[in-house]
Scaffold this motif. Structure first.
Motif, PDB file in Angstrom:
ATOM      1  N   MET A   1       0.406  -1.346   0.097  1.00 45.27           N
ATOM      2  CA  MET A   1       0.051  -0.078   0.110  1.00 45.27           C
ATOM      3  C   MET A   1       0.821   1.297  -0.056  1.00 45.27           C
ATOM      4  SD  MET A   1      -3.119   1.018   2.585  1.00 45.27           S
ATOM      5  CE  MET A   1      -4.219  -0.207   2.049  1.00 45.27           C
ATOM      6  N   ASN A   2       0.729   2.273  -0.953  1.00 49.71           N
ATOM      7  CA  ASN A   2       1.558   3.224  -0.955  1.00 49.71           C
ATOM      8  C   ASN A   2       1.115   4.492   0.034  1.00 49.71           C
ATOM      9  OD1 ASN A   2      -0.704   4.864  -2.015  1.00 49.71           O
ATOM     10  ND2 ASN A   2      -0.498   4.354  -4.084  1.00 49.71           N
ATOM     11  N   ASP A   3       1.947   5.559   0.018  1.00 50.56           N
ATOM     12  CA  ASP A   3       1.385   6.576   1.121  1.00 50.56           C
ATOM     13  C   ASP A   3       0.254   7.089   0.993  1.00 50.56           C
ATOM     14  OD1 ASP A   3       4.220   6.065   2.078  1.00 50.56           O
ATOM     15  OD2 ASP A   3       4.935   8.112   1.052  1.00 50.56           O
ATOM     16  N   ARG A   4      -0.356   7.488  -0.222  1.00 50.45           N
ATOM     17  CA  ARG A   4      -1.676   8.147  -0.366  1.00 50.45           C
ATOM     18  C   ARG A   4      -2.766   7.295   0.325  1.00 50.45           C
ATOM     19  NH1 ARG A   4      -4.980   9.397  -5.903  1.00 50.45           N
ATOM     20  NH2 ARG A   4      -6.299  11.097  -4.932  1.00 50.45           N
ATOM     21  N   ASP A   5      -2.523   5.791   0.100  1.00 54.54           N
ATOM     22  CA  ASP A   5      -3.385   4.826   0.545  1.00 54.54           C
ATOM     23  C   ASP A   5      -3.503   4.836   2.229  1.00 54.54           C
ATOM     24  OD1 ASP A   5      -4.427   4.358  -2.066  1.00 54.54           O
ATOM     25  OD2 ASP A   5      -3.096   2.483  -2.205  1.00 54.54           O
ATOM     26  N   ALA A   6      -2.040   5.073   2.856  1.00 52.41           N
ATOM     27  CA  ALA A   6      -2.030   4.918   3.904  1.00 52.41           C
ATOM     28  C   ALA A   6      -2.661   6.152   4.910  1.00 52.41           C
ATOM     29  CB  ALA A   6      -0.524   4.836   4.245  1.00 52.41           C
ATOM     30  N   LEU A   7      -2.382   7.320   4.054  1.00 50.93           N
ATOM     31  CA  LEU A   7      -3.055   8.641   4.651  1.00 50.93           C
ATOM     32  C   LEU A   7      -4.606   8.510   4.602  1.00 50.93           C
ATOM     33  CD1 LEU A   7      -2.847  11.757   5.270  1.00 50.93           C
ATOM     34  CD2 LEU A   7      -2.781  12.065   2.750  1.00 50.93           C
ATOM     35  N   THR A   8      -5.111   7.936   3.566  1.00 51.41           N
ATOM     36  CA  THR A   8      -6.575   7.873   3.295  1.00 51.41           C
ATOM     37  C   THR A   8      -7.066   6.782   4.367  1.00 51.41           C
ATOM     38  OG1 THR A   8      -6.359   8.047   0.947  1.00 51.41           O
ATOM     39  CG2 THR A   8      -8.500   7.213   1.615  1.00 51.41           C
TER      40      THR A   8
ATOM     41  N   THR B   1      -9.169   8.938   7.077  1.00 49.98           N
ATOM     42  CA  THR B   1     -10.495   8.572   7.155  1.00 49.98           C
ATOM     43  C   THR B   1     -11.130   8.030   8.317  1.00 49.98           C
ATOM     44  OG1 THR B   1     -10.517   8.467   4.928  1.00 49.98           O
ATOM     45  CG2 THR B   1     -12.353   7.068   5.973  1.00 49.98           C
ATOM     46  N   ALA B   2     -10.329   7.060   9.009  1.00 48.25           N
ATOM     47  CA  ALA B   2     -10.825   6.509  10.128  1.00 48.25           C
ATOM     48  C   ALA B   2     -10.800   7.307  11.447  1.00 48.25           C
ATOM     49  CB  ALA B   2      -9.564   5.416  10.659  1.00 48.25           C
ATOM     50  N   PHE B   3     -10.162   8.444  11.388  1.00 45.62           N
ATOM     51  CA  PHE B   3     -10.211   9.624  12.433  1.00 45.62           C
ATOM     52  C   PHE B   3     -11.311  10.284  12.438  1.00 45.62           C
ATOM     53  CE2 PHE B   3      -9.607  13.673  14.241  1.00 45.62           C
ATOM     54  CZ  PHE B   3      -9.356  13.390  15.580  1.00 45.62           C
ATOM     55  N   VAL B   4     -11.732  10.759  10.860  1.00 46.13           N
ATOM     56  CA  VAL B   4     -12.692  11.865  10.574  1.00 46.13           C
ATOM     57  C   VAL B   4     -14.018  10.736  10.980  1.00 46.13           C
ATOM     58  CG1 VAL B   4     -13.935  12.588   8.765  1.00 46.13           C
ATOM     59  CG2 VAL B   4     -11.349  13.222   9.253  1.00 46.13           C
ATOM     60  N   ASP B   5     -14.294   9.667  10.316  1.00 43.02           N
ATOM     61  CA  ASP B   5     -15.473   8.972  10.646  1.00 43.02           C
ATOM     62  C   ASP B   5     -15.685   8.648  11.973  1.00 43.02           C
ATOM     63  OD1 ASP B   5     -17.691   7.315   9.577  1.00 43.02           O
ATOM     64  OD2 ASP B   5     -16.499   5.515  10.443  1.00 43.02           O
TER      65      ASP B   5
ATOM     66  N   PHE C   1      -3.572  16.608  25.564  1.00 42.46           N
ATOM     67  CA  PHE C   1      -2.783  17.029  24.097  1.00 42.46           C
ATOM     68  C   PHE C   1      -2.302  15.719  23.832  1.00 42.46           C
ATOM     69  CE2 PHE C   1       1.597  17.274  22.215  1.00 42.46           C
ATOM     70  CZ  PHE C   1       1.132  17.740  20.989  1.00 42.46           C
ATOM     71  N   VAL C   2      -2.344  15.233  22.578  1.00 43.24           N
ATOM     72  CA  VAL C   2      -1.911  14.061  21.929  1.00 43.24           C
ATOM     73  C   VAL C   2      -1.249  14.696  20.661  1.00 43.24           C
ATOM     74  CG1 VAL C   2      -2.338  11.881  20.762  1.00 43.24           C
ATOM     75  CG2 VAL C   2      -3.645  12.642  22.771  1.00 43.24           C
ATOM     76  N   GLU C   3       0.153  14.257  20.445  1.00 44.42           N
ATOM     77  CA  GLU C   3       1.045  14.235  19.266  1.00 44.42           C
ATOM     78  C   GLU C   3       0.744  12.864  18.422  1.00 44.42           C
ATOM     79  OE1 GLU C   3       4.545  15.187  16.421  1.00 44.42           O
ATOM     80  OE2 GLU C   3       2.575  15.903  17.269  1.00 44.42           O
ATOM     81  N   MET C   4      -0.315  13.120  17.375  1.00 46.25           N
ATOM     82  CA  MET C   4      -0.838  12.108  16.673  1.00 46.25           C
ATOM     83  C   MET C   4       0.492  11.247  16.140  1.00 46.25           C
ATOM     84  SD  MET C   4      -3.947  11.867  17.245  1.00 46.25           S
ATOM     85  CE  MET C   4      -4.460  10.505  16.076  1.00 46.25           C
ATOM     86  N   ALA C   5       0.466   9.958  15.730  1.00 45.09           N
ATOM     87  CA  ALA C   5       1.411   9.174  14.928  1.00 45.09           C
ATOM     88  C   ALA C   5       1.275   9.513  13.549  1.00 45.09           C
ATOM     89  CB  ALA C   5       1.124   7.735  15.311  1.00 45.09           C
ATOM     90  N   LEU C   6       2.227   9.439  12.799  1.00 47.66           N
ATOM     91  CA  LEU C   6       2.121   9.549  11.396  1.00 47.66           C
ATOM     92  C   LEU C   6       1.455   8.527  10.624  1.00 47.66           C
ATOM     93  CD1 LEU C   6       6.125  10.198  10.594  1.00 47.66           C
ATOM     94  CD2 LEU C   6       4.303  11.693   9.963  1.00 47.66           C
TER      95      LEU C   6
ATOM     96  N   SER D   1      -3.767  -1.982  13.429  1.00 50.30           N
ATOM     97  CA  SER D   1      -3.583  -1.314  14.732  1.00 50.30           C
ATOM     98  C   SER D   1      -3.470  -0.001  14.645  1.00 50.30           C
ATOM     99  CB  SER D   1      -2.286  -2.005  15.194  1.00 50.30           C
ATOM    100  OG  SER D   1      -1.108  -1.710  14.297  1.00 50.30           O
ATOM    101  N   MET D   2      -2.895   0.790  13.490  1.00 51.45           N
ATOM    102  CA  MET D   2      -2.846   2.156  13.294  1.00 51.45           C
ATOM    103  C   MET D   2      -4.106   3.038  13.192  1.00 51.45           C
ATOM    104  SD  MET D   2       0.005   2.926  14.794  1.00 51.45           S
ATOM    105  CE  MET D   2       0.016   4.762  14.278  1.00 51.45           C
ATOM    106  N   VAL D   3      -4.896   2.064  12.199  1.00 52.96           N
ATOM    107  CA  VAL D   3      -6.333   2.634  12.066  1.00 52.96           C
ATOM    108  C   VAL D   3      -7.224   2.687  13.389  1.00 52.96           C
ATOM    109  CG1 VAL D   3      -8.484   1.899  10.838  1.00 52.96           C
ATOM    110  CG2 VAL D   3      -6.115   2.106   9.512  1.00 52.96           C
ATOM    111  N   ARG D   4      -6.981   1.636  13.962  1.00 56.72           N
ATOM    112  CA  ARG D   4      -7.943   1.403  15.266  1.00 56.72           C
ATOM    113  C   ARG D   4      -7.066   2.707  16.289  1.00 56.72           C
ATOM    114  NH1 ARG D   4     -11.301  -1.394  18.495  1.00 56.72           N
ATOM    115  NH2 ARG D   4     -11.155  -1.328  20.849  1.00 56.72           N
ATOM    116  N   TYR D   5      -5.882   2.774  16.200  1.00 58.06           N
ATOM    117  CA  TYR D   5      -5.365   3.785  17.218  1.00 58.06           C
ATOM    118  C   TYR D   5      -5.891   5.397  16.896  1.00 58.06           C
ATOM    119  CZ  TYR D   5      -2.022   7.429  18.008  1.00 58.06           C
ATOM    120  OH  TYR D   5      -1.317   8.900  18.379  1.00 58.06           O
TER     121      TYR D   5
END
Length: 581
Positions: free
Chosen positions: A1-8, A12-16, A133-138, A144-148
């Motif tokens: 999966m490329n960087d754009r897919d990872a960002l999406t 998206t998980a956070f916004v949803d 305050f949270v410094e979000m992960a990249l 696991s990161m989507v759930r995070y």
């Protein structure tokens, strides 16, 4: 999966998850680094976005939305000094216990502290003025990161909303490319279900504690209830029922919402700010127990009078804070306020001795009778303006009041009524910044909203009018123009004539009609009371922004206030026929 897919997947998980946790309104300021979140927020079918190009105004606009809805609102900006412009509203939200979800975009770690443009240190930048305050992960696309991303979001919403409510800050470091795949975003949404349900409870006292407190309060002969700003709608019925059971007067700050509604007013005292200036009254009333709910009231005479009392003082706070600027609290009771009132009232018999209450009522009515003499004032006057508003504001309307003199005149002249008028103000830090924007946020949610504001406060946030122009808010703005800082004329520095105007009076000579034209607002500068009584009611039938300017004189305003206070003292003495010596 490329960087754009990872960002999406990650974003998206956070916004949803925001939507799944009932965050339906987000205020967005345009920027590049925040692009992924902005696009996904705009694309989500259950989220309404509000665009505000000025981050300071945007943050106060979000504050107003959250005030009116009594639920968390999110706001998003890009990196750099945009984030610093959020700070004043975050401070206000923290001290006034308003829930905000603050989302700031940031450069990734490799671009920090190396001279990259639009990059400042955003780590913990709001200090102790946020609850979390949270410094979000990249962004990553692993399960696991989507759930995070989702669980941090759920925690942020719960933390902001849990009492004492307040702002939380999530900082998002984002690498390029910054464009998510919107076509794929729906694949990362969940169906009407939050990832983790966080259900905070409310504080309450044990049965034994309540029994002991009820017995102690019930034995008091001269009790007093003081109510500052309160947000729970049910507290009005609960606290007036408790006051009735005890036979205690209720000193009701205008922001307590106890001065307007369908509840009982038999115990409500609304003129204490005026009669507690009278030394004879101050010396005559000495309670032996005080119950205080909500924030500290606006009234300085009340605070000064309280400092002279030696009563047992209970502060009831469902947010488990420490609201005691007078330094007089003897008991801090951490319990949800409405439940506390009902639990104590259920344990008490009716107090048949009404003498203490009736003394307060008698002084209050005599004061109110004297204050009503302001209706005879022929010149445009700041005090009479708020007396008029009390009379002609429509039912189920909303009045946002600026700081400095407007909130104090509301305290003096806005008497109890059954018109269900809600009052708002930014009394967390008591600043004059962002008031126009906050009122616009309220007007987005509440119909028939009026902002009464001083000229300097209006000037301080004229940028906020752009949101009203672009989004078509209906708001009537009353600009009380005394050409400077009117409240300073009441303070001791007014005696320093040589430097007063330069340092405190600060006359500006602005013609606000130009601001009205710039932001497509209807404008009228009032010449007399007949014109005001015609123009103001008509403003509710005119869509968009309406600016009504009321010119007044600072020097004569001070003199009229002081003359009125002297008249009130004489009327109180005469009405009580020497009872108070």
């Amino acid at each position: 999966m490329n960087d754009r897919d990872a960002l999406t997947a990650y974003a998206t998980a956070f916004v949803d998850e925001l939507a799944q946790n009932q965050i339906k309104d987000v205020v967005i300021s345009p920027g590049s680094r925040s692009t992924p979140l902005a696009l996904l927020l705009a694309e989500h079918p259950e989220i309404k976005i509000h665009i505000n190009v000025d981050e300071r105004s945007a943050a106060f606009f979000a504050l107003g939305l959250a005030k009116a809805m009594k639920k968390p609102v999110a706001m998003l900006c890009t990196s750099g000094t945009a984030t610093a412009n959020y700070y004043p509203a975050i401070v206000e939200a923290f001290y006034s216990r308003i829930p905000l979800i603050v989302l700031t975009a940031d450069r990734p770690h490799e671009l920090r502290d190396v001279g990259a443009p639009q990059t400042i240190d955003q780590i913990g930048m709001y200090g102790n003025h946020v609850k979390w305050f949270v410094e979000m992960a990249l962004p990553e696309s692993s399960m696991s990161m989507v759930r995070y991303a989702r669980t941090v979001c759920a925690r942020a919403v719960a933390t902001a909303a849990n009492e004492p409510a307040g702002p939380v800050h999530l900082n998002f470091p984002l690498r390029e490319p910054l464009i998510p795949n919107l076509a794929e975003a729906r694949n990362y949404r969940q169906e009407k279900q939050a990832t983790v349900a966080i259900e905070p409870g409310t504080l309450t006292l044990s049965m034994n504690q309540l029994d002991a407190i009820a017995q102690e309060i019930g034995q008091a002969k001269r009790g007093l209830i003081i109510c500052g700003e309160m947000k729970n709608d049910g507290i009005k019925e609960a606290v007036t029922k408790l006051g009735g059971k005890l036979g205690f007067p209720i000193l009701a700050d205008p922001l307590s919402q106890l001065r307007s509604g369908q509840h009982s007013f038999s115990n409500v005292i609304d003129c204490y700010d005026t009669f507690l200036r009278d030394e004879h009254v101050m010396d005559a009333f000495h309670p032996d127990v005080i119950l205080r709910f909500g924030a500290m009231p606006v009234s300085k005479p009340l605070l000064l009078w309280l400092k002279k009392q030696k009563a047992e003082s209970f502060v009831i706070d469902g947010g488990a804070g420490y609201r005691d600027p007078s330094g007089l609290a003897t008991r801090m009771l951490y319990s949800e306020e409405e439940r506390f009132c009902r639990d104590i009232a259920d344990r008490l018999p009716e107090n048949g001795d009404q003498d203490w209450l009736q003394r307060w009522v008698k002084v209050n009515e005599a004061t109110k009778h004297a204050l009503r003499s302001i209706v005879n004032e022929e010149e445009l006057d700041e005090g009479k303006l708020f007396y008029q508003l009390n009379e002609i504001m429509p039912e189920h309307s909303h009045l946002f009041v600026g700081n400095s003199m407007p909130i104090r005149d509301v305290d003096t002249f806005f008497f109890a009524n059954n018109k269900n008028i809600e009052l708002y103000a930014n009394r967390g830090a008591n600043g004059i910044d962002g008031i126009v924007s906050t009122a616009l946020g309220v007007s987005t949610v509440k119909e028939k909203t009026v902002l009464a504001i001083g000229d300097l406060s209006f000037f301080h946030d004229m940028n906020g009018l752009l949101a009203g122009k672009l989004q078509g808010q209906n708001l009537t703005i009353l600009v009380i123009n005394n050409d400077g800082g009117g409240i300073f004329s009441f303070l001791s520095q007014a005696s320093e004539k040589e430097y007063f105007e330069v340092l405190f009076g600060t006359p500006h000579g602005l013609d606000f009609s130009h601001a009205a034209r710039l932001y497509n607002a209807t404008y009228r500068k009032i010449k007399d009371w007949d014109e005001f009584n015609e123009v103001f009611p008509a403003s509710f039938s005119i869509p968009g922004l309406k600016i009504i300017e009321i010119p007044t004189n600072r020097e004569t305003n001070v003199l009229k206030h002081r003359n009125l206070w002297s008249f009130v003292s004489r009327e109180i003495a005469a009405a009580l026929n020497g009872e108070i010596q």
